[in-house]
Write an enzyme that holds these catalytic residues in place. Structure first.
Site, PDB file in Angstrom:
ATOM      1  CE  LYS A  10     -15.458 -10.002 -29.145  1.00 16.12           C
ATOM      2  NZ  LYS A  10     -15.412 -10.917 -28.029  1.00 16.12           N
ATOM      3  CG  ASP A 135     -15.958 -12.632 -32.463  1.00 15.60           C
ATOM      4  OD1 ASP A 135     -17.116 -13.071 -32.316  1.00 15.60           O
ATOM      5  OD2 ASP A 135     -15.096 -12.641 -31.560  1.00 15.60           O
TER       6      ASP A 135
HETATM    7  P1  ATP Z   1     -10.730 -14.646 -30.655  1.00 15.13           P
HETATM    8  O1  ATP Z   1     -11.932 -14.736 -29.781  1.00 15.13           O
HETATM    9  O2  ATP Z   1     -11.067 -14.645 -32.125  1.00 15.13           O
HETATM   10  O3  ATP Z   1      -9.602 -15.570 -30.271  1.00 15.13           O
HETATM   11  P2  ATP Z   1      -9.529 -12.417 -29.286  1.00 15.13           P
HETATM   12  O4  ATP Z   1     -10.095 -11.064 -29.261  1.00 15.13           O
HETATM   13  O5  ATP Z   1      -9.556 -13.172 -27.991  1.00 15.13           O
HETATM   14  O6  ATP Z   1     -10.244 -13.157 -30.447  1.00 15.13           O
HETATM   15  P3  ATP Z   1      -7.296 -11.617 -30.939  1.00 15.13           P
HETATM   16  O7  ATP Z   1      -6.674 -10.413 -30.351  1.00 15.13           O
HETATM   17  O8  ATP Z   1      -8.133 -11.456 -32.130  1.00 15.13           O
HETATM   18  O9  ATP Z   1      -8.056 -12.407 -29.780  1.00 15.13           O
HETATM   19  O10 ATP Z   1      -6.112 -12.683 -31.204  1.00 15.13           O
HETATM   20  C1  ATP Z   1      -6.338 -14.060 -31.369  1.00 15.13           C
HETATM   21  C2  ATP Z   1      -5.102 -14.668 -32.038  1.00 15.13           C
HETATM   22  O11 ATP Z   1      -5.058 -14.231 -33.397  1.00 15.13           O
HETATM   23  C3  ATP Z   1      -3.804 -14.250 -31.413  1.00 15.13           C
HETATM   24  O12 ATP Z   1      -3.187 -15.389 -30.890  1.00 15.13           O
HETATM   25  C4  ATP Z   1      -2.966 -13.634 -32.523  1.00 15.13           C
HETATM   26  O13 ATP Z   1      -1.679 -14.190 -32.597  1.00 15.13           O
HETATM   27  C5  ATP Z   1      -3.732 -13.930 -33.809  1.00 15.13           C
HETATM   28  N1  ATP Z   1      -3.827 -12.774 -34.743  1.00 15.13           N
HETATM   29  C6  ATP Z   1      -3.819 -12.834 -36.076  1.00 15.13           C
HETATM   30  N2  ATP Z   1      -3.990 -11.618 -36.634  1.00 15.13           N
HETATM   31  C7  ATP Z   1      -4.127 -10.749 -35.627  1.00 15.13           C
HETATM   32  C8  ATP Z   1      -4.335  -9.332 -35.566  1.00 15.13           C
HETATM   33  N3  ATP Z   1      -4.439  -8.584 -36.655  1.00 15.13           N
HETATM   34  N4  ATP Z   1      -4.464  -8.789 -34.338  1.00 15.13           N
HETATM   35  C9  ATP Z   1      -4.386  -9.562 -33.227  1.00 15.13           C
HETATM   36  N5  ATP Z   1      -4.162 -10.884 -33.230  1.00 15.13           N
HETATM   37  C10 ATP Z   1      -4.033 -11.491 -34.415  1.00 15.13           C
END
Ligand code: ATP
Length: 315
Positions: A10, A135
């Protein structure tokens, strides 16, 4: 039984942080959008246990993975005896503001309900998702949506279409909790107002809806993109983001923005030529880039339903 299902990323067309809440979270208003960039999750039903693997070095295995937690919670609450092996094929940059972990978790719940033959109503699914992350519920709606509360109360909006969307990322992660912590330190006004910009945009978008030749509803992009309250903070901490945003603008982007708490930035372009120009300008900075497009709600569900019924295998 095996399934391969895409988990779309997203972007946030806009994001406002209105203030801290008594429960320790922040009250936000945001407009979210699913895009074509996607992970692919491969599921295989097993006799027992949960196994989650991912080759990406920043994605944890085991209980720290949101997909593992989704599977464990569903299994426990529904008294499932069977197990699952899940392989996450990671294409969405991690901790990048693109919702990768949340999308993976939402798709895992949908796929596992099918794999383990569990009948959950949408409310139960939303509650399970909400417990996993703010989210996650959005990925049960897809397309363009308004998120309020922690961002976990989501309402569909008419779909915005952007066929040339360029994502760019300087290659370091930003922790969302760090970003909220910094905003709190600076003192957010704390007046949780329903008269937010996002709210006005969401309501004001209806008169702007037009239909294209195919009869699909189209919202002009400029009616919805309106800034991100994390932007000033992350630009101050990481000045290179300003350079990236300037390059997107300088190459003719219709609008630019920061997704989530960053560091991914995006630009919407009208012409291929300008998008290619921007791509090379960002390549010169050594940034990760991805050319993508929006995925509207009908396409989002068509792709998920086809994959969940075993008719398609990912993007
Ligand atoms: P958020 O805003 O929820 O932090 P984001 O999009 O910025 O989301 P994500 O890629 O979801 O970030 O990753 C956030 C953290 O979640 C990372 O530090 C990662 O280690 C952990 N994590 C746990 N499961 C997953 C997964 N399936 N994919 C990616 N990261 C994951």
């Amino acid at each position: 039984m095996r399934l391969s299902v895409p988990a779309f990323a997203k972007v946030n067309w806009m994001l406002e942080v209105l203030g801290p809440r008594p429960d320790g979270y922040h009250e936000i208003r945001t407009v979210l959008q699913t895009i074509a960039l996607a992970d692919v999750l491969h599921f295989e039903r097993t006799e027992e246990g949960i196994e989650v693997v991912c080759a990406h070095p920043q994605v944890p295995a085991g209980p720290a993975n949101l997909v593992f937690r989704a599977a464990e919670r569903l299994r426990r609450t529904q008294g499932v005896k069977a197990g699952v092996r899940i392989r996450i094929e990671k294409h969405i940059p991690v901790a990048a503001g693109l919702g990768g972990g949340s999308s993976d978790a939402a798709v895992a719940l949908l796929a596992l309900a099918r794999l383990w033959e569990i009948a959950l109503d949408p409310e139960q699914m939303l509650d399970l998702g909400r417990e996993l992350g703010a989210d996650v519920p959005f990925f049960f709606i897809g397309g363009t949506a308004l998120g309020i509360g922690r961002g976990d109360e989501v309402y569909p909006l008419p779909d915005v279409h952007a066929d040339i969307l360029l994502l760019a990322n300087p290659g370091f992660p930003i922790s969302t909790s760090w970003a909220y912590g910094q905003l709190t330190k600076r003192g957010i006004p704390g007046n949780i107002s329903v008269c937010s910009r996002a709210w006005h945009r969401a309501v004001g978008v209806w008169p702007a809806v037009r239909r294209d030749e195919g009869g699909r509803e189209v919202v002009p992009i400029l009616a919805i993109v309106a800034g991100n309250d994390f932007e000033a903070l992350v630009r101050e901490r990481y000045p290179e983001l300003t350079r990236g945003l300037d390059r997107l603008r300088g190459c003719g982007a219709l609008c630019v923005g920061l997704s989530g708490s960053g560091p991914t930035i995006f630009g919407v372009f009208e012409s291929e030529r300008e998008a290619r120009w921007a791509e090379s300008a960002l390549a010169a900075l050594g940034w990760w880039r991805a050319r993508t497009r929006t995925v509207d709600r009908p396409e989002y569900w068509a792709r998920l339903v086809a994959s969940l019924s075993g008719e398609a295998s990912g993007p």
